[in-house]
Write an enzyme that holds these catalytic residues in place. Sequence first.
Site, PDB file in Angstrom:
ATOM      1  N   HIS A  55      41.783  44.693  36.412  1.00 36.05           N
ATOM      2  CA  HIS A  55      42.553  44.973  37.639  1.00 36.05           C
ATOM      3  C   HIS A  55      44.042  44.975  37.314  1.00 36.05           C
ATOM      4  O   HIS A  55      44.438  44.632  36.208  1.00 36.05           O
ATOM      5  CB  HIS A  55      42.204  43.989  38.762  1.00 36.05           C
ATOM      6  CG  HIS A  55      42.614  42.560  38.518  1.00 36.05           C
ATOM      7  ND1 HIS A  55      42.074  41.771  37.524  1.00 36.05           N
ATOM      8  CD2 HIS A  55      43.525  41.767  39.155  1.00 36.05           C
ATOM      9  CE1 HIS A  55      42.608  40.566  37.565  1.00 36.05           C
ATOM     10  NE2 HIS A  55      43.503  40.537  38.533  1.00 36.05           N
ATOM     11  N   HIS A  57      46.798  43.324  38.179  1.00 36.34           N
ATOM     12  CA  HIS A  57      47.769  42.226  38.179  1.00 36.34           C
ATOM     13  C   HIS A  57      48.457  42.073  36.820  1.00 36.34           C
ATOM     14  O   HIS A  57      47.844  42.251  35.770  1.00 36.34           O
ATOM     15  CB  HIS A  57      47.093  40.905  38.571  1.00 36.34           C
ATOM     16  CG  HIS A  57      46.876  40.786  40.056  1.00 36.34           C
ATOM     17  ND1 HIS A  57      45.975  39.913  40.617  1.00 36.34           N
ATOM     18  CD2 HIS A  57      47.454  41.443  41.096  1.00 36.34           C
ATOM     19  CE1 HIS A  57      46.007  40.039  41.936  1.00 36.34           C
ATOM     20  NE2 HIS A  57      46.893  40.952  42.250  1.00 36.34           N
ATOM     21  N   ASP A  59      49.414  39.616  35.017  1.00 35.80           N
ATOM     22  CA  ASP A  59      48.889  38.699  33.997  1.00 35.80           C
ATOM     23  C   ASP A  59      47.639  39.262  33.308  1.00 35.80           C
ATOM     24  O   ASP A  59      47.060  38.613  32.441  1.00 35.80           O
ATOM     25  CB  ASP A  59      48.626  37.301  34.587  1.00 35.80           C
ATOM     26  CG  ASP A  59      47.566  37.288  35.672  1.00 35.80           C
ATOM     27  OD1 ASP A  59      47.662  38.109  36.603  1.00 35.80           O
ATOM     28  OD2 ASP A  59      46.640  36.454  35.591  1.00 35.80           O
ATOM     29  N   HIS A  60      47.258  40.501  33.677  1.00 39.43           N
ATOM     30  CA  HIS A  60      46.111  41.162  33.028  1.00 39.43           C
ATOM     31  C   HIS A  60      46.511  42.456  32.304  1.00 39.43           C
ATOM     32  O   HIS A  60      45.769  42.930  31.454  1.00 39.43           O
ATOM     33  CB  HIS A  60      45.012  41.451  34.065  1.00 39.43           C
ATOM     34  CG  HIS A  60      44.498  40.188  34.692  1.00 39.43           C
ATOM     35  ND1 HIS A  60      43.287  39.648  34.382  1.00 39.43           N
ATOM     36  CD2 HIS A  60      45.087  39.325  35.561  1.00 39.43           C
ATOM     37  CE1 HIS A  60      43.127  38.500  35.047  1.00 39.43           C
ATOM     38  NE2 HIS A  60      44.211  38.285  35.770  1.00 39.43           N
ATOM     39  N   HIS A 111      39.352  40.344  45.205  1.00 39.28           N
ATOM     40  CA  HIS A 111      40.610  39.792  44.686  1.00 39.28           C
ATOM     41  C   HIS A 111      41.687  40.881  44.774  1.00 39.28           C
ATOM     42  O   HIS A 111      42.784  40.656  45.283  1.00 39.28           O
ATOM     43  CB  HIS A 111      40.374  39.330  43.257  1.00 39.28           C
ATOM     44  CG  HIS A 111      41.591  38.837  42.543  1.00 39.28           C
ATOM     45  ND1 HIS A 111      42.220  37.661  42.865  1.00 39.28           N
ATOM     46  CD2 HIS A 111      42.289  39.359  41.504  1.00 39.28           C
ATOM     47  CE1 HIS A 111      43.260  37.483  42.065  1.00 39.28           C
ATOM     48  NE2 HIS A 111      43.323  38.502  41.230  1.00 39.28           N
ATOM     49  N   ASP A 131      39.280  38.283  37.498  1.00 37.13           N
ATOM     50  CA  ASP A 131      39.571  37.263  38.509  1.00 37.13           C
ATOM     51  C   ASP A 131      38.605  37.349  39.686  1.00 37.13           C
ATOM     52  O   ASP A 131      38.957  36.979  40.813  1.00 37.13           O
ATOM     53  CB  ASP A 131      41.008  37.427  39.030  1.00 37.13           C
ATOM     54  CG  ASP A 131      42.049  37.047  37.988  1.00 37.13           C
ATOM     55  OD1 ASP A 131      41.679  36.583  36.900  1.00 37.13           O
ATOM     56  OD2 ASP A 131      43.248  37.241  38.282  1.00 37.13           O
ATOM     57  N   HIS A 169      40.523  33.219  33.670  1.00 38.93           N
ATOM     58  CA  HIS A 169      41.374  32.030  33.830  1.00 38.93           C
ATOM     59  C   HIS A 169      40.611  30.735  33.584  1.00 38.93           C
ATOM     60  O   HIS A 169      39.431  30.627  33.924  1.00 38.93           O
ATOM     61  CB  HIS A 169      41.973  31.954  35.242  1.00 38.93           C
ATOM     62  CG  HIS A 169      43.030  32.969  35.515  1.00 38.93           C
ATOM     63  ND1 HIS A 169      44.358  32.756  35.221  1.00 38.93           N
ATOM     64  CD2 HIS A 169      42.953  34.206  36.051  1.00 38.93           C
ATOM     65  CE1 HIS A 169      45.059  33.828  35.574  1.00 38.93           C
ATOM     66  NE2 HIS A 169      44.235  34.720  36.084  1.00 38.93           N
TER      67      HIS A 169
HETATM   68 FE    FE Z   1      44.792  36.648  36.947  1.00 40.89          FE
HETATM   69 ZN    ZN Z   2      44.479  38.713  39.379  1.00 45.34          ZN
END
Ligand code: FE
Ligand code: ZN
Length: 255
Positions: A55, A57, A59-60, A111, A131, A169
Amino acid sequence: MLSVTPIPAFSDNYIWLLRQDTSPEVCVVDPGDAAPVVQVLERENLTLTDVLITHHHHDHVGGLPELIQRFAPRVIGPSNPQIEGIDEAVNDGDTCRVMGRRFDVLAVPGHTLDHIAFFTAGIPPLLFCGDTLFSAGCGRLFEGSPEQMHRSLTTLTTLPDDTLVFAAHEYTLANLRFASAADPNNREVAAALSEAERARALDRPTLPSNLGRERRINPFLRCADPEVRAAAAAHGDTDTDLATFTTLRAWKDRF
Ligand code: FE
Ligand code: ZN
């Protein structure tokens, strides 16, 4: 033989590294940061040929520009124009071949709306779920509805019990503390909590989990369980499985 190892990133992300036997050509899933990936690749003389994205985001996907510049890998991910660098946009029902394995793409909105998961059958089957599903928990609802997330998790629970769950995570400890409240008489939750406390004290990952275990300890997969429903009832509506899920998710947000 496909091996999967975690590359820790930021405070609690795992970038999963996939490697086929001793081939130097490897794949990473959700590289939110390039630096820890480059460090491992250089140390072990590996080259990045494939990237899977779940996805949009940061942090990905944050490491994509640098990894593309250095290694020019094939990048497979959701069809979302917000993600720069996707070569192969995939949707629910699509398949792709990565590291000698066939991966099925599952749409798992909730999410985020673009969230997908990658599943490969085999011994054992592997699931990269970003996530959406965590050990003993699930992702927060940033874009999707409770109904979408509930359906996405239900889709994932149709996969075999021995499926290894590679979430993005290390949230297991906090999730199990919530699970202890949401499923207070579940002995397996209590045992999982002590196990996770030991693992984290030694700085070891609690992942991967597997789906059979998640079905027994993850309150978000146990909305039909009378004990979970009874605990959730103090926090909201529990008339249906979806209502219980919605109540659990909102309760966890405040927990
Ligand atoms: Fe994340
Ligand atoms: Zn995420």
